[in-house]
Structure formats: structure tokens, C-alpha cells
Design an enzyme around this catalytic site. Sequence first.
Site, PDB file in Angstrom:
ATOM      1  N   GLU A   1      -5.971  -4.877   5.446  1.00 18.91           N
ATOM      2  CA  GLU A   1      -6.055  -5.468   4.107  1.00 18.91           C
ATOM      3  C   GLU A   1      -7.410  -6.165   3.913  1.00 18.91           C
ATOM      4  O   GLU A   1      -7.937  -6.220   2.814  1.00 18.91           O
ATOM      5  CB  GLU A   1      -4.899  -6.460   3.880  1.00 18.91           C
ATOM      6  CG  GLU A   1      -4.660  -6.750   2.409  1.00 18.91           C
ATOM      7  CD  GLU A   1      -3.328  -7.441   2.145  1.00 18.91           C
ATOM      8  OE1 GLU A   1      -2.384  -6.787   1.681  1.00 18.91           O
ATOM      9  OE2 GLU A   1      -3.241  -8.651   2.392  1.00 18.91           O
TER      10      GLU A   1
ATOM     11  N   HIS B   1       6.782   5.015  25.896  1.00 16.65           N
ATOM     12  CA  HIS B   1       7.838   6.025  25.780  1.00 16.65           C
ATOM     13  C   HIS B   1       7.898   6.616  24.377  1.00 16.65           C
ATOM     14  O   HIS B   1       8.892   7.234  24.003  1.00 16.65           O
ATOM     15  CB  HIS B   1       9.182   5.413  26.166  1.00 16.65           C
ATOM     16  CG  HIS B   1       9.194   4.952  27.595  1.00 16.65           C
ATOM     17  ND1 HIS B   1       9.552   5.778  28.643  1.00 16.65           N
ATOM     18  CD2 HIS B   1       8.800   3.784  28.154  1.00 16.65           C
ATOM     19  CE1 HIS B   1       9.416   5.116  29.786  1.00 16.65           C
ATOM     20  NE2 HIS B   1       8.966   3.901  29.513  1.00 16.65           N
TER      21      HIS B   1
ATOM     22  N   LYS C   1       1.430  -1.810  -7.389  1.00 13.55           N
ATOM     23  CA  LYS C   1       2.386  -2.799  -7.905  1.00 13.55           C
ATOM     24  C   LYS C   1       2.469  -2.701  -9.428  1.00 13.55           C
ATOM     25  O   LYS C   1       3.556  -2.759 -10.008  1.00 13.55           O
ATOM     26  CB  LYS C   1       1.961  -4.213  -7.499  1.00 13.55           C
ATOM     27  CG  LYS C   1       2.055  -4.478  -6.016  1.00 13.55           C
ATOM     28  CD  LYS C   1       2.059  -5.962  -5.731  1.00 13.55           C
ATOM     29  CE  LYS C   1       0.763  -6.456  -5.209  1.00 13.55           C
ATOM     30  NZ  LYS C   1       0.672  -7.838  -4.894  1.00 13.55           N
TER      31      LYS C   1
HETATM   32  O1  F6P Z   1      -0.122  -7.443  -0.002  1.00 16.48           O
HETATM   33  C1  F6P Z   1      -0.695  -8.178  -1.017  1.00 16.48           C
HETATM   34  C2  F6P Z   1      -0.535  -9.657  -0.792  1.00 16.48           C
HETATM   35  O2  F6P Z   1      -1.169 -10.314  -1.833  1.00 16.48           O
HETATM   36  C3  F6P Z   1      -1.065 -10.154   0.552  1.00 16.48           C
HETATM   37  O3  F6P Z   1      -2.433 -10.360   0.552  1.00 16.48           O
HETATM   38  C4  F6P Z   1      -0.279 -11.383   0.756  1.00 16.48           C
HETATM   39  O4  F6P Z   1      -0.282 -11.806   2.096  1.00 16.48           O
HETATM   40  C5  F6P Z   1       1.089 -10.921   0.288  1.00 16.48           C
HETATM   41  O5  F6P Z   1       0.831 -10.052  -0.791  1.00 16.48           O
HETATM   42  C6  F6P Z   1       2.017 -12.025  -0.146  1.00 16.48           C
HETATM   43  O6  F6P Z   1       1.443 -12.771  -1.183  1.00 16.48           O
HETATM   44  P1  F6P Z   1       2.032 -14.175  -1.618  1.00 16.48           P
HETATM   45  O7  F6P Z   1       1.927 -15.102  -0.475  1.00 16.48           O
HETATM   46  O8  F6P Z   1       1.220 -14.601  -2.792  1.00 16.48           O
HETATM   47  O9  F6P Z   1       3.483 -13.956  -2.002  1.00 16.48           O
END
Ligand code: F6P
Length: 541
Positions: A364, A395, A501
Site C-alpha cells: 500500500e 508444506h 470502493k
Molecule cells: O485500505 C485503505 C485504507 O485506507 C488503509 O490505508 C487503512 O489502513 C484502512 O483503509 C483502514 O482505514 P481507517 O482506519 O480509516 O478505517
Amino acid sequence: MGFFLPINYQEPLQSTFCQFTTSSMRKNPIWQQLTELAQQDDRKNLAALWRNPNRQETLVFEFGDLYLDLSKNWLDDEVLEVLCQLAEHANLKIAIDDMFNGQVVNTTDQLSASHTQLRNPSHPSYQLNTEKLFTLADQVTSGQVKTAFGKPVKQLVNIGIGGSYLGPRLVVEALTELQSESLIPIYFAASVDDSLINQLFKSIDIEHCLFCISSKSFSTVETLMNARAIQAKLKEVKGYQPDQQQSSLMAITANTPRALKAGIPEYMILPFDTTVGGRFSLWSSIGFPIVLAAGKDEFKDLLAGAHLMDQHFQQQPFKQNLPVLMALLSIWYRNFIGLSAYSCLPYDARLRSLPKWLQQLMMESTGKMHNISGEVINYPTSPWVFGDHGQLSQHAFFQAFHQGVDALPLDFIGVMEDNSSSQNFLLFNLIAQGAALMQGKEEDQSMKGCPGNKPSTTLLLKNMTARSIGQLLAMYEHMIYTQSVIWNINCFDQPGVELGKSIARDIQQHVENDSLNEMGLDPSTMALIRKVTELKNDSID
Ligand code: F6P
């Protein structure tokens, strides 16, 4: 068809520290020298590299509670020297100071990255952070904080995902199995899944359970859905009476207004600063489950271990600097040798969540195709990171490591502390795998032979303590930052995760409004949506 979006080229911003630009990166003489070195076969031949009698001394490093053996890698003094020049040319030292001095290093969001301040006892943020964490922890453990059933807290469910889940989970597992049991048992609800929530409700003691919504943004859909599902279930339980004095819900967030709006009482909100990146946040309020599970002293030791690594990262010359060495090696493999994967293999069940934590941290943070000026880059960045408990992996996928056609960098991680026979068995297995991969074996029946010459890194922790875990995790954090400086990318943003998203949100809305055709989706996706919505309708009939 209008469903492929053009890449958005933006006006370049000026980097504060990196001298590379996209066009100059490959033309840079240091880059070119490394490209040429990588073409020489002996640089990738462990037998040839081991002809140097000093190899063992020059490629093994010890710092704090860590022992780092790079000697089984396709690396030698000359390559390391030129890699260090690459780091110098990228002004890594200035970039490190910038991060520690609170300069803007997250250029996309125009923010500093303050996770290291939280573990520096002489920084005001350290005091603020530990005080608020420990005060609430004391109130919880002393029974002063009551659940909405008027009962003391005996368990905690962490509702969070990504950085609001992986770090706390890793450290809670590592430390509480050491103590044989948690002071307050911690459960985790990360993905959205009714069956998991149902299972959770069967395992916990609802009246004594505190549900902690951990979300930096307080807008992550999975976390909010789980929180709502849990709240709905709680409301069905007899005796559930939340008010300003008693609450079964708490929040950890950098967005207090949203948590308040969701009805969490202010005294049950642990805020943290937006300059703490989500995947770098286990040291902040996000570490509350760690404090409850392992205790305040362990949490302080965790911060102390990380701070030790912070100082090492700031002070040591690149050639003796563990995170820098790890980063340089990964860049050598990724950009010059051309290896595209990376595997993390802890030989200890207590570190079983390390690969997942590292996967998010690396992919990320550095899975980027734009440099900090917004230009599309022409060199690869993050490798594909995967891993699991080393023994289980043996394994599952080690066959491909030993006899697969290509190689990949591997981190074998072991813990030395415990002299029990099972611990030794694990460590001997770890050592044997590194040796087998490097040495290989000729067999009469050639199908059984292993070619050897497969590289690996061995990283040993002297013991499994909060302090050594702090050092280990901070080492990987700084490795990632170093990679990002040399790649000239921002490791503190993650704009790529937004697209999927937002499409999911749009699909949901358009399905509800029966207006899917307006979305302009491709035929494959349209067919899939029709398939799943038809199935749903069938099951309703
Ligand atoms: O995967 C996207 C993200 O924004 C991550 O960077 C982050 O750790 C996760 O979602 C959770 O985000 P939040 O803590 O704002 O719920």
C-alpha cells in the site's frame, strides 16, 4: 466503449529532497552502473560470491536485539557501495531528517508523518499519546468504565481493518502468547461477514465486552457496517442501556466529530493525529488493544524498541544501517535483477501475522506508478509481497522456491530466546531452508535435484519481547520509507484503493435505483452484477 479511463497526468510538483526525475532515473550514471553490474553473471552466483573469504564478516549485522544475515544474497561489496551511492544521490539523509523533524513528507496530503514522534520519549507527542491511552486503559481495567449493561469490561472486540487491525493484531498475538494469556482478551472483527459476527457473538461475554471501533477516517465502509451490525445485535440483548455514563462502544479515530455523530460518548473516544499514517499507526491510540492485552509497561517497551531503531536509522551510515540495507537490497532485486516478488517467513507462531502486516505496509505504501511530482514512472516499485508461518509454508509453497525456475527475495525470521526442543526444531528448519536454497543438491535422478543459488535473508530476534518487536517493526517501516525516497514516490498515501470502493458504492446505488445501465460499465462486469442480483432474487422467491 467509454469504460477505460485515461491516465491523469498532473502538473509536476518539486520534490524537496530527491534529485531524480522520472526521465533522468534510468539515465543516471549510478542507475546505469547498477544495471550493468546486474548483467554480470557472477554477481548472481552465490558460489562465486562466496569465494570472497570476508563475506561472512561484511554481510552480517547486529543491532539491539536483531541479527541480520545478508550473506546468502546476490550481493557483494561493490554492489553495496554503488547502492549506497544511489541512496546518497537521492538525498536519503535529508529525507530521513525531514521525516523526523516533522517536515511535509506526505506531499499528496501536505502532511508530515508523525509515527516516530509517538515513540520518542523527549517529544511532547509521546507524553500526550501515552497519557490518554493509559488513562483510559486504567479506567477500563479498574472497572471504572462500565459497559452499557453496567458491567466491568473483561473483553475487547476491535472493529477495524487495514492499518487499524493488522498492527494491533500482530503485536497482541506476539506479546500475549508470550504471557500465556491476555490481561484483557482481544477479538478482532475486520471483514464484513455476517457469519463472522454471529460466530463472534457466540464466543464473547456480551455484557462484559467493550466494542472498539478503530478507524482513522471513521468512514471505512467495512468498519462502519460491522459497527452497525454489532450495535443492532446489542440492542436486541436484554439490559442494554447505553447512556453518557456507561457504553459498550468506544472509538479510536483521527475524526472525532464523526465518532461523536455516531453516538460514541466523548470520554470513550481516543483521538489521534491525522499525520499518523494508517499503516504506521500501531504506536498511536490504535495500539489501545495492545495496552489492554499486554499492559502499559509492555507498550512502553514496544515504543522504546521502535525508538532505538529510529535512532539507529537516523544515525548510522548507510552501510551499517539495517533498514537502509534491507531497502537497498530490495531495490537491487526489484529494479536491477528484475525480481518481482518478496516473501516474509516467520518461523514462530507468535509472529504469524507479520507477513500480512508487511504486505500492507509495503504494497500500500510503495505500490505506486506516479512519482511525487505526479509523473508516471518507468521503473517498477513494490514487489508482490506474500508469506506465512515458515513451517506451514514449507508444506505449501516451498517446492516452488527450491525447484521453481525463478528466484525471489525471502526473509526468514526466527526467535532465539527459548531453548525448548520445539523452538530449536523451528530454528534448525529455518537455517536448513536457507542452506538448502543456497547450496542445492545434485541427484542421479535429475528430477530430484535442486539447483541451489536461491537467495535469502536471515533475521533473528534475540528474544520475543515488546522491545525486540518494536525494533523489528520499525526496521521494516524505515525500509519502506527508504525505498520510497529512492523511488521518489510518496509512501504515505494510497489513492489507488479508492477507485474500487467508489465503484462498489455506485453499483450498490444503481442496483437499488434500477439504473445500472447509466453507469457505463463493461459487459463482463454488467453480466456479473446481473448474475448475482438474479441469484438473490431467486433465493427471495
Ligand atoms: O485500505 C485503505 C485504507 O485506507 C488503509 O490505508 C487503512 O489502513 C484502512 O483503509 C483502514 O482505514 P481507517 O482506519 O480509516 O478505517
